[in-house]
Design a protein around this motif. Structure first.
Motif, PDB file in Angstrom:
ATOM      1  N   GLU A 119       0.804  -1.350  -0.199  1.00  0.00           N
ATOM      2  CA  GLU A 119       0.016  -0.098  -0.069  1.00  0.00           C
ATOM      3  C   GLU A 119       0.915   1.386  -0.049  1.00  0.00           C
ATOM      4  O   GLU A 119       0.361   2.286  -0.603  1.00  0.00           O
ATOM      5  CB  GLU A 119      -0.761   0.199   1.162  1.00  0.00           C
ATOM      6  CG  GLU A 119      -1.841  -1.268   1.356  1.00  0.00           C
ATOM      7  CD  GLU A 119      -2.780  -1.277   2.465  1.00  0.00           C
ATOM      8  OE1 GLU A 119      -2.523  -0.331   3.444  1.00  0.00           O
ATOM      9  OE2 GLU A 119      -3.685  -2.149   2.642  1.00  0.00           O
ATOM     10  N   HIS A 120       2.065   0.973   0.743  1.00  0.00           N
ATOM     11  CA  HIS A 120       2.615   2.256   0.633  1.00  0.00           C
ATOM     12  C   HIS A 120       4.274   2.046   1.266  1.00  0.00           C
ATOM     13  O   HIS A 120       4.451   0.859   1.455  1.00  0.00           O
ATOM     14  CB  HIS A 120       2.241   3.508   1.654  1.00  0.00           C
ATOM     15  CG  HIS A 120       1.812   2.602   3.109  1.00  0.00           C
ATOM     16  ND1 HIS A 120       2.536   2.103   3.888  1.00  0.00           N
ATOM     17  CD2 HIS A 120       0.438   2.636   3.629  1.00  0.00           C
ATOM     18  CE1 HIS A 120       1.855   1.713   4.978  1.00  0.00           C
ATOM     19  NE2 HIS A 120       0.566   1.725   4.666  1.00  0.00           N
ATOM     20  N   SER A 121       5.129   3.084   1.253  1.00  0.00           N
ATOM     21  CA  SER A 121       6.429   2.498   1.895  1.00  0.00           C
ATOM     22  C   SER A 121       6.232   2.234   3.293  1.00  0.00           C
ATOM     23  O   SER A 121       5.196   2.505   3.931  1.00  0.00           O
ATOM     24  CB  SER A 121       7.445   3.987   1.585  1.00  0.00           C
ATOM     25  OG  SER A 121       7.724   4.428   0.487  1.00  0.00           O
ATOM     26  N   TYR A 122       7.304   1.456   3.954  1.00  0.00           N
ATOM     27  CA  TYR A 122       7.141   1.073   5.299  1.00  0.00           C
ATOM     28  C   TYR A 122       7.009   2.072   6.229  1.00  0.00           C
ATOM     29  O   TYR A 122       7.873   3.081   6.330  1.00  0.00           O
ATOM     30  CB  TYR A 122       8.293   0.205   5.500  1.00  0.00           C
ATOM     31  CG  TYR A 122       8.613  -1.079   4.662  1.00  0.00           C
ATOM     32  CD1 TYR A 122       7.469  -1.799   4.826  1.00  0.00           C
ATOM     33  CD2 TYR A 122       9.554  -1.287   3.761  1.00  0.00           C
ATOM     34  CE1 TYR A 122       7.527  -3.167   4.054  1.00  0.00           C
ATOM     35  CE2 TYR A 122       9.526  -2.545   3.045  1.00  0.00           C
ATOM     36  CZ  TYR A 122       8.559  -3.376   3.068  1.00  0.00           C
ATOM     37  OH  TYR A 122       8.641  -4.488   2.531  1.00  0.00           O
ATOM     38  N   LYS A 123       6.208   2.091   7.136  1.00  0.00           N
ATOM     39  CA  LYS A 123       5.897   2.839   8.185  1.00  0.00           C
ATOM     40  C   LYS A 123       6.378   2.759   9.454  1.00  0.00           C
ATOM     41  O   LYS A 123       6.558   3.574  10.344  1.00  0.00           O
ATOM     42  CB  LYS A 123       4.341   3.340   8.217  1.00  0.00           C
ATOM     43  CG  LYS A 123       3.881   3.895   7.055  1.00  0.00           C
ATOM     44  CD  LYS A 123       4.352   5.144   6.372  1.00  0.00           C
ATOM     45  CE  LYS A 123       3.617   5.749   4.986  1.00  0.00           C
ATOM     46  NZ  LYS A 123       4.259   6.817   4.704  1.00  0.00           N
ATOM     47  N   ALA A 142      19.434  -2.541   6.131  1.00  0.00           N
ATOM     48  CA  ALA A 142      18.189  -1.658   5.755  1.00  0.00           C
ATOM     49  C   ALA A 142      18.250  -0.223   5.633  1.00  0.00           C
ATOM     50  O   ALA A 142      17.656   0.337   4.800  1.00  0.00           O
ATOM     51  CB  ALA A 142      17.312  -2.176   7.005  1.00  0.00           C
ATOM     52  N   ARG A 143      19.007   0.505   6.307  1.00  0.00           N
ATOM     53  CA  ARG A 143      19.213   1.788   6.050  1.00  0.00           C
ATOM     54  C   ARG A 143      19.846   2.277   4.689  1.00  0.00           C
ATOM     55  O   ARG A 143      19.231   2.949   4.083  1.00  0.00           O
ATOM     56  CB  ARG A 143      19.784   2.292   7.264  1.00  0.00           C
ATOM     57  CG  ARG A 143      19.366   2.627   8.656  1.00  0.00           C
ATOM     58  CD  ARG A 143      20.428   3.177   9.485  1.00  0.00           C
ATOM     59  NE  ARG A 143      19.634   3.930  10.791  1.00  0.00           N
ATOM     60  CZ  ARG A 143      20.244   4.219  11.514  1.00  0.00           C
ATOM     61  NH1 ARG A 143      21.554   4.489  11.714  1.00  0.00           N
ATOM     62  NH2 ARG A 143      19.570   4.811  12.649  1.00  0.00           N
ATOM     63  N   GLU A 144      20.890   1.412   4.388  1.00  0.00           N
ATOM     64  CA  GLU A 144      21.514   1.841   3.335  1.00  0.00           C
ATOM     65  C   GLU A 144      20.488   1.337   1.632  1.00  0.00           C
ATOM     66  O   GLU A 144      20.752   1.962   0.757  1.00  0.00           O
ATOM     67  CB  GLU A 144      22.800   1.061   2.772  1.00  0.00           C
ATOM     68  CG  GLU A 144      23.738   1.519   4.099  1.00  0.00           C
ATOM     69  CD  GLU A 144      24.983   0.598   4.191  1.00  0.00           C
ATOM     70  OE1 GLU A 144      24.838  -0.574   3.455  1.00  0.00           O
ATOM     71  OE2 GLU A 144      25.915   0.769   5.045  1.00  0.00           O
ATOM     72  N   SER A 145      19.602   0.423   2.124  1.00  0.00           N
ATOM     73  CA  SER A 145      18.650  -0.136   1.103  1.00  0.00           C
ATOM     74  C   SER A 145      17.607   0.992   0.924  1.00  0.00           C
ATOM     75  O   SER A 145      16.684   0.819   0.181  1.00  0.00           O
ATOM     76  CB  SER A 145      18.212  -1.322   1.237  1.00  0.00           C
ATOM     77  OG  SER A 145      19.277  -2.438   1.338  1.00  0.00           O
ATOM     78  N   GLY A 146      17.342   1.908   2.029  1.00  0.00           N
ATOM     79  CA  GLY A 146      16.222   2.975   1.632  1.00  0.00           C
ATOM     80  C   GLY A 146      15.152   2.300   2.336  1.00  0.00           C
ATOM     81  O   GLY A 146      13.718   2.823   2.193  1.00  0.00           O
ATOM     82  N   LEU A 147      14.897   1.163   2.892  1.00  0.00           N
ATOM     83  CA  LEU A 147      13.871   0.626   3.511  1.00  0.00           C
ATOM     84  C   LEU A 147      13.337   1.372   4.561  1.00  0.00           C
ATOM     85  O   LEU A 147      11.992   1.133   4.991  1.00  0.00           O
ATOM     86  CB  LEU A 147      13.965  -1.030   3.778  1.00  0.00           C
ATOM     87  CG  LEU A 147      14.501  -1.850   2.627  1.00  0.00           C
ATOM     88  CD1 LEU A 147      14.727  -3.346   3.179  1.00  0.00           C
ATOM     89  CD2 LEU A 147      13.454  -1.854   1.581  1.00  0.00           C
ATOM     90  N   ILE A 148      14.017   1.937   5.699  1.00  0.00           N
ATOM     91  CA  ILE A 148      13.621   2.301   6.855  1.00  0.00           C
ATOM     92  C   ILE A 148      13.249   3.792   6.755  1.00  0.00           C
ATOM     93  O   ILE A 148      11.958   4.329   7.042  1.00  0.00           O
ATOM     94  CB  ILE A 148      14.878   2.518   7.924  1.00  0.00           C
ATOM     95  CG1 ILE A 148      15.292   1.155   8.218  1.00  0.00           C
ATOM     96  CG2 ILE A 148      14.532   3.480   9.138  1.00  0.00           C
ATOM     97  CD1 ILE A 148      16.300   0.837   9.400  1.00  0.00           C
ATOM     98  N   GLY A 149      13.617   4.577   5.941  1.00  0.00           N
ATOM     99  CA  GLY A 149      13.426   6.074   5.711  1.00  0.00           C
ATOM    100  C   GLY A 149      12.853   6.694   6.680  1.00  0.00           C
ATOM    101  O   GLY A 149      13.634   6.967   7.836  1.00  0.00           O
ATOM    102  N   ASP A 150      11.637   7.358   6.906  1.00  0.00           N
ATOM    103  CA  ASP A 150      11.314   8.067   7.946  1.00  0.00           C
ATOM    104  C   ASP A 150      10.284   7.114   9.044  1.00  0.00           C
ATOM    105  O   ASP A 150       9.458   7.731   9.719  1.00  0.00           O
ATOM    106  CB  ASP A 150      10.224   8.953   7.404  1.00  0.00           C
ATOM    107  CG  ASP A 150      11.091  10.257   6.562  1.00  0.00           C
ATOM    108  OD1 ASP A 150      12.246  10.179   7.068  1.00  0.00           O
ATOM    109  OD2 ASP A 150      10.565  10.761   5.781  1.00  0.00           O
ATOM    110  N   ALA A 151      10.362   5.702   8.764  1.00  0.00           N
ATOM    111  CA  ALA A 151       9.602   4.819   9.567  1.00  0.00           C
ATOM    112  C   ALA A 151       9.821   4.845  11.075  1.00  0.00           C
ATOM    113  O   ALA A 151      10.898   5.407  11.563  1.00  0.00           O
ATOM    114  CB  ALA A 151       9.679   3.428   9.116  1.00  0.00           C
ATOM    115  N   SER A 152       8.610   4.716  11.824  1.00  0.00           N
ATOM    116  CA  SER A 152       8.985   4.568  13.285  1.00  0.00           C
ATOM    117  C   SER A 152       9.805   3.383  13.378  1.00  0.00           C
ATOM    118  O   SER A 152       9.662   2.380  12.834  1.00  0.00           O
ATOM    119  CB  SER A 152       7.691   4.403  14.201  1.00  0.00           C
ATOM    120  OG  SER A 152       6.776   3.445  13.755  1.00  0.00           O
TER     121      SER A 152
END
Length: 269
Positions: A119-123, A142-152
């Protein structure tokens, strides 16, 4: 494919769609399956919204599924393998594992197993850690892959109050046992904070969940509480008969959860 498209878009990456056909069949049938698979991939590239506007290509390889995926990833110098969770074949999986498990177990690249609807990027992202280098590597990747982003961000760790059973058998009172367990939990918390600080992950960025439980039990309990979109987990390099008999935390989790799982293998020599 939708999740792969979202991930590629978030980090402006090139995406390669891979389909593996069984090479243990007559040449004419193999060629027919190759053409059908290529046609299917091209249709998906044209129809899936998340793939539009990306640098996207497709490839069809012949062979065993897990080996074909690894070879295709190596050929494209992929940073990440994204796979959907497929129906499991119980007897075969007990002895050799699912395709996803075998890709993680034998390959050098991180794998994102997609279980949930996209539905959206990981929150909400949860990382399972045992304070080892593979745990730290999983979070960094995970950070380098862009998966974490602005997620809690949540972190779960299971600890074992080793002496609890012996204390109970020795007739020590419940209050004393409770104080011992609390002290063990406090020590585990201190060690987690030290782990975060040593790896520059930022203590204030994480919600810590410390469980008196084994790794799998702790992770499953925390998932029920937090309901994350993504679980990040590092794998340890294990092989041989011990691996077959005992399995691993990662493989137990892969077979048990309904959330997406980002599994990062150890650096292989």
């Amino acid at each position: 494919m939708r999740r792969a498209g979202l991930v590629a878009r978030d980090v402006s990456a090139e995406l390669t769609l891979v389909h593996v056909v069984d090479d243990d069949q007559p040449a004419d049938i193999l060629e027919l399956e190759r053409r059908e698979a290529q046609r299917y991939l091209e249709e998906q590239m044209a129809s899936i919204p998340e793939l539009q506007g990306l640098r996207c290509r497709s490839t069809v390889v012949a062979g065993d599924p897990f080996d074909g995926i690894l070879k295709a990833a190596a050929a494209s110098s992929a940073d990440l393998i994204v796979m959907g969770a497929h129906r499991k074949q119980l007897l075969r999986d007990i002895f050799v594992g699912t395709t996803i498990e075998r890709v993680i177990r034998t390959g050098p690249r991180p794998v994102l197993m997609v279980n949930a609807e996209v539905e959206h990027s990981y929150k909400k992202v949860m990382a399972a850690v045992d304070m080892s280098e593979p745990s730290a590597r999983a979070i960094r990747t995970a950070r380098e892959s862009g998966l974490i982003g602005d997620a809690s961000l949540s972190l779960v760790h299971g600890y074992d109050a080793f002496a609890k059973g012996k204390m109970s058998n020795a007739g020590i009172g419940k209050d004393d046992i409770a104080r011992y367990v609390a002290a063990e939990r406090l020590q585990a918390g201190r060690e987690l904070v030290a782990f975060l600080e040593a790896n520059d992950f930022g203590v204030d960025n994480w919600s810590l969940r410390i469980k008196e439980a084994g790794p799998v039990e702790a992770i499953m309990e925390a998932i029920k509480e937090v309901a994350p979109d993504l679980l990040v987990i590092g794998t340890h390099g294990r092989s041989g008969i011990i691996k077959v008999l005992l399995g691993s935390v990662t493989e137990s989790i892969l077979r048990s959860v309904d959330v997406d799982v980002f599994a990062v293998p150890p650096i292989r020599s």
